[in-house]
Design a protein around this motif. Structure first.
Motif, mmCIF file in Angstrom:
data_model
loop_
_atom_site.group_PDB
_atom_site.id
_atom_site.type_symbol
_atom_site.label_atom_id
_atom_site.label_comp_id
_atom_site.label_asym_id
_atom_site.label_seq_id
_atom_site.Cartn_x
_atom_site.Cartn_y
_atom_site.Cartn_z
ATOM 1 N N CYS A 113 0.837 -1.194 0.000
ATOM 2 C CA CYS A 113 0.000 0.000 0.000
ATOM 3 C C CYS A 113 0.880 1.255 0.000
ATOM 4 N N PRO A 114 0.691 2.171 -0.959
ATOM 5 C CA PRO A 114 1.517 3.385 -0.994
ATOM 6 C C PRO A 114 1.243 4.312 0.184
ATOM 7 N N VAL A 115 0.116 4.142 0.860
ATOM 8 C CA VAL A 115 -0.241 5.051 1.958
ATOM 9 C C VAL A 115 0.404 4.594 3.268
ATOM 10 N N PHE A 143 -4.399 -0.931 -2.976
ATOM 11 C CA PHE A 143 -4.323 -0.431 -1.595
ATOM 12 C C PHE A 143 -4.766 -1.517 -0.636
ATOM 13 N N CYS A 165 -7.263 4.066 2.626
ATOM 14 C CA CYS A 165 -6.025 4.414 1.928
ATOM 15 C C CYS A 165 -6.324 4.785 0.476
ATOM 16 N N TYR A 198 -5.387 8.367 -1.177
ATOM 17 C CA TYR A 198 -4.568 8.487 -2.385
ATOM 18 C C TYR A 198 -5.314 9.262 -3.472
ATOM 19 N N GLN A 199 -6.587 8.986 -3.625
ATOM 20 C CA GLN A 199 -7.348 9.658 -4.682
ATOM 21 C C GLN A 199 -7.472 11.150 -4.412
ATOM 22 N N PRO A 254 -2.944 12.268 -4.922
ATOM 23 C CA PRO A 254 -2.035 11.226 -5.441
ATOM 24 C C PRO A 254 -0.567 11.631 -5.351
ATOM 25 N N TYR A 269 1.866 10.477 -2.266
ATOM 26 C CA TYR A 269 2.287 9.106 -1.984
ATOM 27 C C TYR A 269 3.133 8.569 -3.127
ATOM 28 N N VAL A 307 4.257 5.332 -5.159
ATOM 29 C CA VAL A 307 3.901 3.949 -5.450
ATOM 30 C C VAL A 307 5.168 3.183 -5.779
#
Ligand SMILES: [Zn+2]
Length: 77
Positions: free
Chosen positions: A30-32, A52, A57, A61-62, A65, A68, A70
């Motif tokens: 998960c990038p978050v 995610f 999360c 992200y939305q 973006p 974060y 990826v």
């Protein structure tokens, strides 16, 4: 234990059809918050499908973006 096998088989089937729809995720963390992703939570970006760990999360992200990073999966994973 035997009762688990059909459930796993069905789970694998549904994951397969999700992948066919959106393409595989480019990340497996998960990038978050860095947890393992679940493919049902995903966003299509110009980099590819980003997955995610949870809906919170995905929303975070939305909303922003650019905040974060990826990290794509390594080769052979
Ligand atoms: Zn997360």
């Amino acid at each position: 234990m035997k009762a688990l096998l059909p459930a796993l088989f069905l789970a694998a089937l549904s994951v397969g059809s999700l992948l066919a729809k959106g393409g595989p995720a480019i990340n497996d963390k998960c990038p978050v918050d860095g947890k393992a992703v679940r493919i049902i939570y995903r966003v299509f970006t110009d980099k590819g499908t980003v997955a995610f760990c949870c809906v919170d999360c995905m929303d975070a992200y939305q909303k922003s973006p650019g905040r974060y990073t990826v990290t794509p999966k390594g080769p052979g994973q």
